[in-house]
Scaffold this motif. Structure first.
Motif, PDB file in Angstrom:
ATOM      1  N   THR A 167       0.821  -1.218   0.000  1.00 51.47           N
ATOM      2  CA  THR A 167       0.000   0.000   0.000  1.00 51.47           C
ATOM      3  C   THR A 167       0.849   1.260   0.000  1.00 51.47           C
ATOM      4  O   THR A 167       0.374   2.345  -0.335  1.00 51.47           O
ATOM      5  N   SER A 168       2.105   1.142   0.362  1.00 52.58           N
ATOM      6  CA  SER A 168       2.969   2.304   0.556  1.00 52.58           C
ATOM      7  C   SER A 168       3.087   3.169  -0.691  1.00 52.58           C
ATOM      8  O   SER A 168       3.021   4.405  -0.615  1.00 52.58           O
ATOM      9  N   LYS A 169       3.256   2.550  -1.847  1.00 50.24           N
ATOM     10  CA  LYS A 169       3.464   3.343  -3.062  1.00 50.24           C
ATOM     11  C   LYS A 169       2.244   4.213  -3.363  1.00 50.24           C
ATOM     12  O   LYS A 169       2.373   5.402  -3.688  1.00 50.24           O
ATOM     13  N   ALA A 170       1.054   3.633  -3.234  1.00 50.86           N
ATOM     14  CA  ALA A 170      -0.157   4.408  -3.502  1.00 50.86           C
ATOM     15  C   ALA A 170      -0.309   5.542  -2.496  1.00 50.86           C
ATOM     16  O   ALA A 170      -0.696   6.665  -2.863  1.00 50.86           O
ATOM     17  N   ALA A 171       0.013   5.278  -1.231  1.00 52.37           N
ATOM     18  CA  ALA A 171      -0.081   6.315  -0.204  1.00 52.37           C
ATOM     19  C   ALA A 171       0.920   7.432  -0.461  1.00 52.37           C
ATOM     20  O   ALA A 171       0.609   8.620  -0.328  1.00 52.37           O
ATOM     21  N   LEU A 172       2.135   7.053  -0.848  1.00 45.34           N
ATOM     22  CA  LEU A 172       3.153   8.054  -1.173  1.00 45.34           C
ATOM     23  C   LEU A 172       2.742   8.892  -2.377  1.00 45.34           C
ATOM     24  O   LEU A 172       2.942  10.112  -2.402  1.00 45.34           O
ATOM     25  N   ASP A 173       2.160   8.242  -3.374  1.00 47.82           N
ATOM     26  CA  ASP A 173       1.715   8.981  -4.564  1.00 47.82           C
ATOM     27  C   ASP A 173       0.683  10.035  -4.198  1.00 47.82           C
ATOM     28  O   ASP A 173       0.702  11.153  -4.723  1.00 47.82           O
ATOM     29  N   VAL A 174      -0.220   9.683  -3.287  1.00 50.49           N
ATOM     30  CA  VAL A 174      -1.244  10.639  -2.852  1.00 50.49           C
ATOM     31  C   VAL A 174      -0.591  11.863  -2.232  1.00 50.49           C
ATOM     32  O   VAL A 174      -0.937  13.013  -2.556  1.00 50.49           O
ATOM     33  N   LEU A 175       0.372  11.643  -1.339  1.00 53.11           N
ATOM     34  CA  LEU A 175       1.018  12.759  -0.656  1.00 53.11           C
ATOM     35  C   LEU A 175       1.880  13.587  -1.612  1.00 53.11           C
ATOM     36  O   LEU A 175       1.907  14.822  -1.536  1.00 53.11           O
ATOM     37  N   GLN A 176       2.584  12.921  -2.530  1.00 51.68           N
ATOM     38  CA  GLN A 176       3.457  13.651  -3.444  1.00 51.68           C
ATOM     39  C   GLN A 176       2.680  14.455  -4.482  1.00 51.68           C
ATOM     40  O   GLN A 176       3.147  15.493  -4.944  1.00 51.68           O
ATOM     41  N   GLU A 177       1.488  13.985  -4.818  1.00 53.17           N
ATOM     42  CA  GLU A 177       0.701  14.675  -5.835  1.00 53.17           C
ATOM     43  C   GLU A 177      -0.191  15.768  -5.253  1.00 53.17           C
ATOM     44  O   GLU A 177      -0.637  16.653  -5.976  1.00 53.17           O
ATOM     45  N   HIS A 178      -0.464  15.709  -3.954  1.00 53.35           N
ATOM     46  CA  HIS A 178      -1.389  16.669  -3.358  1.00 53.35           C
ATOM     47  C   HIS A 178      -0.652  17.966  -3.021  1.00 53.35           C
ATOM     48  O   HIS A 178       0.398  17.958  -2.385  1.00 53.35           O
ATOM     49  N   VAL A 179      -1.228  19.102  -3.415  1.00 56.58           N
ATOM     50  CA  VAL A 179      -0.589  20.393  -3.186  1.00 56.58           C
ATOM     51  C   VAL A 179      -0.547  20.755  -1.704  1.00 56.58           C
ATOM     52  O   VAL A 179       0.261  21.599  -1.295  1.00 56.58           O
ATOM     53  N   GLY A 180      -1.400  20.120  -0.911  1.00 57.81           N
ATOM     54  CA  GLY A 180      -1.456  20.449   0.509  1.00 57.81           C
ATOM     55  C   GLY A 180      -0.520  19.639   1.371  1.00 57.81           C
ATOM     56  O   GLY A 180      -0.531  19.785   2.591  1.00 57.81           O
ATOM     57  N   ALA A 181       0.309  18.787   0.781  1.00 55.85           N
ATOM     58  CA  ALA A 181       1.235  17.938   1.540  1.00 55.85           C
ATOM     59  C   ALA A 181       2.678  18.303   1.220  1.00 55.85           C
ATOM     60  O   ALA A 181       3.018  18.636   0.079  1.00 55.85           O
ATOM     61  N   THR A 182       3.515  18.243   2.224  1.00 64.19           N
ATOM     62  CA  THR A 182       4.937  18.525   2.030  1.00 64.19           C
ATOM     63  C   THR A 182       5.747  17.777   3.089  1.00 64.19           C
ATOM     64  O   THR A 182       5.168  17.116   3.965  1.00 64.19           O
ATOM     65  N   HIS A 183       7.068  17.887   3.005  1.00 62.75           N
ATOM     66  CA  HIS A 183       7.958  17.215   3.967  1.00 62.75           C
ATOM     67  C   HIS A 183       7.639  15.722   4.044  1.00 62.75           C
ATOM     68  O   HIS A 183       7.567  15.135   5.124  1.00 62.75           O
ATOM     69  N   VAL A 184       7.447  15.102   2.899  1.00 63.62           N
ATOM     70  CA  VAL A 184       7.090  13.684   2.839  1.00 63.62           C
ATOM     71  C   VAL A 184       8.338  12.837   3.105  1.00 63.62           C
ATOM     72  O   VAL A 184       9.385  13.031   2.477  1.00 63.62           O
ATOM     73  N   ILE A 225      -7.062  13.971   2.248  1.00 62.29           N
ATOM     74  CA  ILE A 225      -5.982  12.983   2.269  1.00 62.29           C
ATOM     75  C   ILE A 225      -6.348  11.789   3.152  1.00 62.29           C
ATOM     76  O   ILE A 225      -6.123  10.626   2.785  1.00 62.29           O
ATOM     77  N   LEU A 226      -6.938  12.060   4.311  1.00 64.37           N
ATOM     78  CA  LEU A 226      -7.343  10.967   5.205  1.00 64.37           C
ATOM     79  C   LEU A 226      -8.390  10.071   4.556  1.00 64.37           C
ATOM     80  O   LEU A 226      -8.365   8.846   4.731  1.00 64.37           O
ATOM     81  N   ALA A 227      -9.302  10.678   3.801  1.00 71.21           N
ATOM     82  CA  ALA A 227     -10.334   9.888   3.124  1.00 71.21           C
ATOM     83  C   ALA A 227      -9.711   8.910   2.133  1.00 71.21           C
ATOM     84  O   ALA A 227     -10.140   7.750   2.029  1.00 71.21           O
ATOM     85  N   VAL A 228      -8.691   9.350   1.419  1.00 71.63           N
ATOM     86  CA  VAL A 228      -8.028   8.470   0.455  1.00 71.63           C
ATOM     87  C   VAL A 228      -7.233   7.387   1.175  1.00 71.63           C
ATOM     88  O   VAL A 228      -7.234   6.222   0.764  1.00 71.63           O
TER      89      VAL A 228
END
Length: 313
Positions: A12-29, A56-59
């Motif tokens: 699941t990690s790759k999909a979760a990372l993709d969400v954070l890297q693609e979302h403008v509201g996330a940083t310091h991943v 992000i939590l919903a995803v």
């Protein structure tokens, strides 16, 4: 900003990372591969704007991270980072207006539990209210309003109704109903002891007194309860939590419960009924107004989601 920490199984990690890297509201991943032991998996951390947290939590929940791993969310007091500033500015809306629904469910769920601490605060508040009634002291009545913990279960009922969490509604209703029954019974016992000891007599509630507003039911009772419920839920769903103190002081739920105990021991049954009516109107008004605020906020969230969808893929 909020700090997100998730324990994810490797698949699941790759999909979760993709969400954070693609979302403008996330940083310091940050990714710590295989760092988690129980449950086993990868650890992912990120700083996210409050406005983006619910999305992000919903995803993450759609990916099953809350079942196969775990998600924690903490408030960050101070952030010195251009990347964090950019994430906040890029996220739609204002942080004070953003609702983190999972946080709200968790918070109200915790505050709606029937436990010793909750009962102790409610009993003390009702006893203070009884003292305020007996001594005709509005200041003591205000103190009882502040001490009373009843807004937690009321907010939980509203959240449960809007979110369809009937387990939350049942638990909060039990805490509210049984809590007031126990608090009124203990307060009545204390009132009886004071009455038999000769500390006061029926004259303390006969005639006109400064604290008569506690049991006098009228249209303003409902108006105040509705305004207080709306303000309280706005406070719980935003960063303006300091407003809750004003909400506690504005409603007469606990004072009405204390008045019920005093009037019952002194045989003033009409005032018992009036106080019970005041208590009921306050409880219903707060729940209805809080539910209405949540429904408006939920409809606004759905509109934002439709404008900018985000998928776990």
């Amino acid at each position: 900003m909020l700090h997100l920490r998730a324990v994810c199984p490797p698949e699941t990690s790759k999909a979760a990372l993709d969400v954070l890297q693609e979302h403008v509201g996330a940083t310091h991943v940050v990714l710590f591969p295989g760092a988690a032991i129980q449950p086993a998996g990868d650890v992912i951390e990120a700083d996210i704007a409050r406005e983006a947290a619910d999305e992000i939590l919903a995803v993450f929940c759609a990916l099953g991270v809350d079942h196969t791993g775990g998600i924690t969310l903490d408030v960050i007091d101070t952030v010195m980072s251009d990347a964090a500033d950019l994430a906040e500015h890029a996220s739609p809306g204002e942080a004070a207006d953003a609702v983190v629904w999972e946080e709200l469910v968790a918070r109200t769920g915790e505050e709606s539990r029937l436990n010793v601490t909750y009962l102790a605060f409610l009993i003390i508040a009702c006893l203070l209210a009884a003292v305020g009634v007996i001594t005709d002291s509005p200041i003591t009545i205000v103190g009882a309003m502040v001490v009373g913990p009843e807004f937690g279960p009321l907010a939980a009922i509203a959240v449960g109704l809007v979110r369809g969490r009937w387990d939350l509604v049942r638990r909060a209703s039990l805490a509210l109903g049984l809590g007031f029954v126990v608090a009124i019974a203990v307060t009545a016992a204390g009132t009886w002891l004071g009455w038999t000891a000769g500390l006061f007599d029926a004259s303390v509630i006969v005639g006109d007194h400064q604290v008569d507003f506690v049991y006098k039911v009228g249209p303003w009772s409902l108006i105040v309860a509705v305004l207080a419920g709306a303000a309280g839920m706005l406070s719980m769903t935003s960063a303006k939590s300091a407003a809750l103190v004003g909400v506690f002081i504005s409603v007469t739920t606990v004072p009405a419960a204390g008045y019920i105990a005093v009037a019952a021991i002194l045989g003033e049954w009409q005032k018992v009924l009036d106080s019970a009516g005041q208590l009921t109107i306050n409880l219903l008004g707060i729940v209805l107004a809080a539910s209405a605020v949540l429904m408006v906020r939920r409809s606004r969230r759905f509109a934002d989601d439709a404008a900018r969808p985000l998928s776990p893929g």
